[in-house]
Design an enzyme around this catalytic site. Structure first.
Site, PDB file in Angstrom:
ATOM      1  N   VAL A   1      55.766  40.342  64.227  1.00  0.00           N
ATOM      2  CA  VAL A   1      55.300  39.521  65.353  1.00  0.00           C
ATOM      3  C   VAL A   1      53.986  38.837  65.019  1.00  0.00           C
ATOM      4  O   VAL A   1      53.526  37.999  65.775  1.00  0.00           O
ATOM      5  CB  VAL A   1      55.149  40.352  66.643  1.00  0.00           C
ATOM      6  CG1 VAL A   1      56.510  40.762  67.167  1.00  0.00           C
ATOM      7  CG2 VAL A   1      54.293  41.576  66.421  1.00  0.00           C
TER       8      VAL A   1
ATOM      9  N   GLY B   1      44.375  39.307  59.937  1.00  0.00           N
ATOM     10  CA  GLY B   1      43.419  39.506  58.870  1.00  0.00           C
ATOM     11  C   GLY B   1      43.650  40.804  58.121  1.00  0.00           C
ATOM     12  O   GLY B   1      43.335  40.907  56.942  1.00  0.00           O
TER      13      GLY B   1
ATOM     14  N   ASP C   1      34.962  42.127  65.300  1.00  0.00           N
ATOM     15  CA  ASP C   1      35.830  40.989  64.997  1.00  0.00           C
ATOM     16  C   ASP C   1      36.371  40.379  66.291  1.00  0.00           C
ATOM     17  O   ASP C   1      37.576  40.241  66.469  1.00  0.00           O
ATOM     18  CB  ASP C   1      36.961  41.410  64.059  1.00  0.00           C
ATOM     19  CG  ASP C   1      37.547  40.228  63.301  1.00  0.00           C
ATOM     20  OD1 ASP C   1      36.921  39.143  63.305  1.00  0.00           O
ATOM     21  OD2 ASP C   1      38.625  40.379  62.708  1.00  0.00           O
TER      22      ASP C   1
END
Ligand code: NAG
Ligand code: NAG
Ligand code: NAG
Ligand code: NAG
Ligand code: NAG
Length: 708
Positions: free
Chosen positions: A386, A390, A509
């Site tokens: 899906v 990173g 992040d």
């Protein structure tokens, strides 16, 4: 010379007469002549057997009536006629004399189902059967003369074809014609009497044992006719039986008619035929016959005294034995190879799923079994992917049968497994995090060099796709209301990480692709892959800078410091992005925060609003969001607001302070420095550049451990 020859000839004639007279004398009705012979094989007896058609005496001593050619007939008769009629000078009142015969035969079909048609033991007025036909006529009669009273033929048929007589008109046993039967025939192939092949066991005479004529094995038959009682006994049984069955298959069959059939001199012998589709080789291995006298008994034939039975090569149609052997051998090898392959594949699969656990892995409550994940994701099939982020690939999976219970499995292949143990310890504790704006981390699994993180599956995709891909594909622009709610949700999630949980969790992040949107358009921060645990108030020092270009605070590039303030910076960029619908940077010439700051300084901040929104937005909210975004993007970490303050601003609980243009701005030099420094860590992945790394310095990881 002439007289000498003449006297020699007369002398020879004398001898001849002397020799032949007694023979002739035997033929007088008063002296009942007997015929008695026994062939244990037929070697050297070619002259005593008259053969026609396909019949031949083979060099091994076997009398072969037919081979397996199609539509052939063969006959074999004893060369001398046998006197079978007792006339006593009055032929109208003649009786048939007793006789007895026995023979051992073998029928080898071309295939187990396709043998045919059979053979007969025959009393015939001639030592051949001219005009006799093949198939159901068995080389005995023809369509023309079948059933004629002038045939003077008596026969016992050994019939191996089922129901063939149905096709021949006038055959009276047509309807129930069965294969593998014995028939007693008078002048016709329509049997007077018919019996399925079998014998009565001497130990259990009430039980009839059936067996197959075309078994390829030697079978012995006895036919005894008793003249005075005009009855006939018939016995047939596998020659491998130790003793002849006492009870005949056909017993005391009254055959008064035999006297009307049998002529004074009859030839005894065999006829056989094959068919077009059905053919068998018919062999006679030995034959004894006796007639005349009181109760003549044909000599018994011991299998051991007979020539060797023909090899039974009846196998599947058409193949000769060598081809068959080859096929068998090859298929055997193939089966073995397939079996080996099968087990190898199973073994490999097992090996793939096998878990080699290190001690520390064993009692973690959030550890999943690899095989469960393997089956949940259909073996990590490509159609289950899906997303690719990173850190690794995300697969959709189903852990139980209920379709609602879906999971997302993130498969990460770290550069080294060195820090994984510590990382797992973090995950164990991250698993306890629970907030409506965080993706629920269910657990983890380590398999070989992969680390698998199991999350709740969030179906709507990421904020990134809602901001960029969806509008491109379907023109469905994310409404301002939704954007503002999402922004607040993210802020709330970050606040929970930074302040509301027992430890400080720096996300590290924050970016649109790490924000997943659930069914209620509620944002959920995902990907704790980069998150580090901090002790409250302390900073972690890592050797590798982690984050995504455009969202990384300037101090990260300079000092490699990651803190909740750097999360606030990233959130600021994200906020500006949500409002403007523009990515934070494009290859180093455009910087979203600088651009918005410039617009702010020029008093035209609304120019920053995503043009796709048109005028469908709340001006106050938009301005608020942009200003808060700028505040978060302050160069100095200490000047950025905390997430708690950010949320208060956004909820209107607190007034937003003025932005000091001179203080906020950052020098271009620092940014270019940032750019050059980051290069070494950048790996480009699917539009967003991430630095994917799990390597944690021993210092930082041990500090995490000791912090607990
Ligand atoms: C068959 O041939 C053998 C050898 O020639 C001979 O000994 C035997 O008597 C013959 N049998 C009959 C029944 O003629
Ligand atoms: C033959 O037998 C029948 C009856 O059995 C008799 O009528 C006939 O006269 C006999 N013939 C001779 C030549 O004996
Ligand atoms: C001929 O038939 C009669 C009566 O049927 C019988 O008594 C006689 O024995 C028969 N003759 C022979 C030679 O069998
Ligand atoms: C025929 O078989 C019966 C027994 O079923 C026996 O009593 C009789 O003697 C047999 N007859 C001959 C000619 O073998
Ligand atoms: C045998 O004899 C019976 C009467 O005794 C007769 O009905 C039948 O047709 C005869 N069968 C043959 C084949 O001659």
């Amino acid at each position: 010379m002439g007289t000498q020859i003449r006297s020699m000839v007369s002398l020879l004639l004398m001898f001849f007469l002397i020799l032949t007279v007694p023979v002739r004398a035997q033929r007088t009705p008063t002296e009942t002549p007997t015929t008695k012979f026994t062939f244990r094989g037929f070697i050297g007896n070619q002259s005593e057997i008259l053969t026609t058609g396909a019949a031949t005496i083979k060099t091994d001593g076997l009398l072969r009536l037919t081979d397996r050619s199609s539509n052939v007939v063969g006959t074999a008769f004893y060369h001398k006629p046998v006197r079978l009629l007792e006339t006593n000078g009055n032929s109208t009142n003649a009786t048939v004399r007793s006789f007895s015969t026995s023979f051992v035969f073998v029928i080898i079909p071309s295939s187990s189902n396709d043998g045919g048609y059979g053979f007969t033991f025959t009393l015939s007025p001639t030592p051949n059967r001219p005009g006799a036909e093949s198939e159901q006529y068995m080389g005995l009669l023809s369509a023309e003369n079948n059933g004629d009273l002038t045939n003077h033929v008596f026969a016992v048929e050994f019939d191996t074809v089922q129901g063939f007589k149905d096709t021949v008109q006038g055959f009276k046993d047509g309807a129930d014609g069965i294969g593998n039967h014995i028939g007693i025939n008078f002048n016709s192939l329509a049997s007077e009497v018919q019996e399925p092949v079998g014998y009565y066991d001497n130990n259990a005479p009430d039980r009839e044992e059936d067996f197959q004529l075309q078994s390829g094995k030697p079978i012995q038959a006895f036919l005894d006719y008793d003249g005075p009682t005009q009855t006939l006994n018939f016995t047939v049984y596998p020659a491998s039986l130790k003793s002849r069955p006492i009870k005949p298959l056909i017993s005391q069959l009254p055959v008064q008619n035999l006297s009307q059939i049998v002529q004074e001199e009859m030839y005894v012998g065999f006829t056989a035929a094959t068919g077009r589709d059905k053919s068998s080789a018919h062999y006679v291995m030995g034959w004894s016959f006796s007639s005349g006298g009181d109760g003549p008994i044909a000599e018994t034939l011991e299998l051991s005294e007979l020539p060797r039975a023909p090899p039974n090569t009846a196998k599947n149609r058409g193949y000769n034995s060598q081809v068959l052997a080859l096929i068998v051998a090859l298929s055997g090898v193939t089966v073995i190879l397939l079996a080996l392959l099968f087990f190898f594949v199973i073994y490999k699969k097992r090996l793939q799923q096998e878990e080699i656990l290190e001690d520390w892995e064993i009692d973690h409550p959030h550890r999943f079994q690899y095989k469960d994940l393997y089956s949940a994701t259909d073996g990590f099939k490509e159609n289950r992917i899906v997303g690719t982020g990173g850190f690794g690939t995300v697969f959709r999976g189903k852990i139980s049968s209920s379709s609602s219970d879906q999971i997302a499995v993130k498969k990460i292949t770290p550069n080294s497994m060195q820090g994984v143990r510590e990382f797992v310890a973090e995950i164990e504790s991250l698993g306890k995090l629970s907030h409506k704006n965080l993706v629920n981390l269910r657990g983890w699994c380590k398999h070989k060099n992969d680390l698998l993180l199991i999350y709740d599956y969030i179906p709507n995709g990421s904020l990134d796709s809602l901001l960029y891909s969806k509008p491109r594909q379907s023109g469905a622009v994310l409404s301002w209301n939704a954007r503002f709610q999402i922004a607040k949700g993210i802020a709330s999630g970050l606040l929970y990480l930074h302040e509301e949980w027992e430890q400080i969790v720096v996300h590290r992040d924050v970016k649109p692709s790490n924000v997943l949107i659930d069914d209620d358009m509620n944002p959920r921060l995902g990907d704790f892959g980069l998150a580090r645990l901090h002790e409250r108030g302390s900073l972690s020092y890592t050797t590798v800078v982690v984050g995504t270009i455009g969202y990384m605070a300037p101090e990260l590039s300079r000092k490699g410091k990651s803190s909740s303030a750097s999360d606030v910076f990233a959130f600021g960029v994200l906020l500006l992005e949500i409002v403007s619908g523009r990515r934070p940077t494009d290859s180093g010439t455009f910087f979203l925060a600088d651009w918005v700051m410039e617009l702010h300084a020029n008093g035209e901040i609304l120019t920053a609003v995503d043009p796709r929104l048109g005028s469908c937005y709340d001006v106050g909210e938009v301005k608020l969001a942009l200003v808060v975004g700028l505040l978060c993007c302050h160069q100095r970490p200490s000047s950025r607001p905390s997430m708690r303050m950010v949320l208060r601003y956004m909820n209107g609980d607190e007034d937003v302070p003025e932005i000091d243009d001179s203080d906020w701005g950052c020098s271009n030099s620092s940014r270019s420095e940032f750019g050059s420094k980051i290069e070494g860590y950048v790996s480009s992945e699917k539009g967003s550049s991430s630095i994917a790394s799990f390597s944690v310095t021993r210092d930082s990881s041990s500090s995490v451990i000791s912090g607990r």
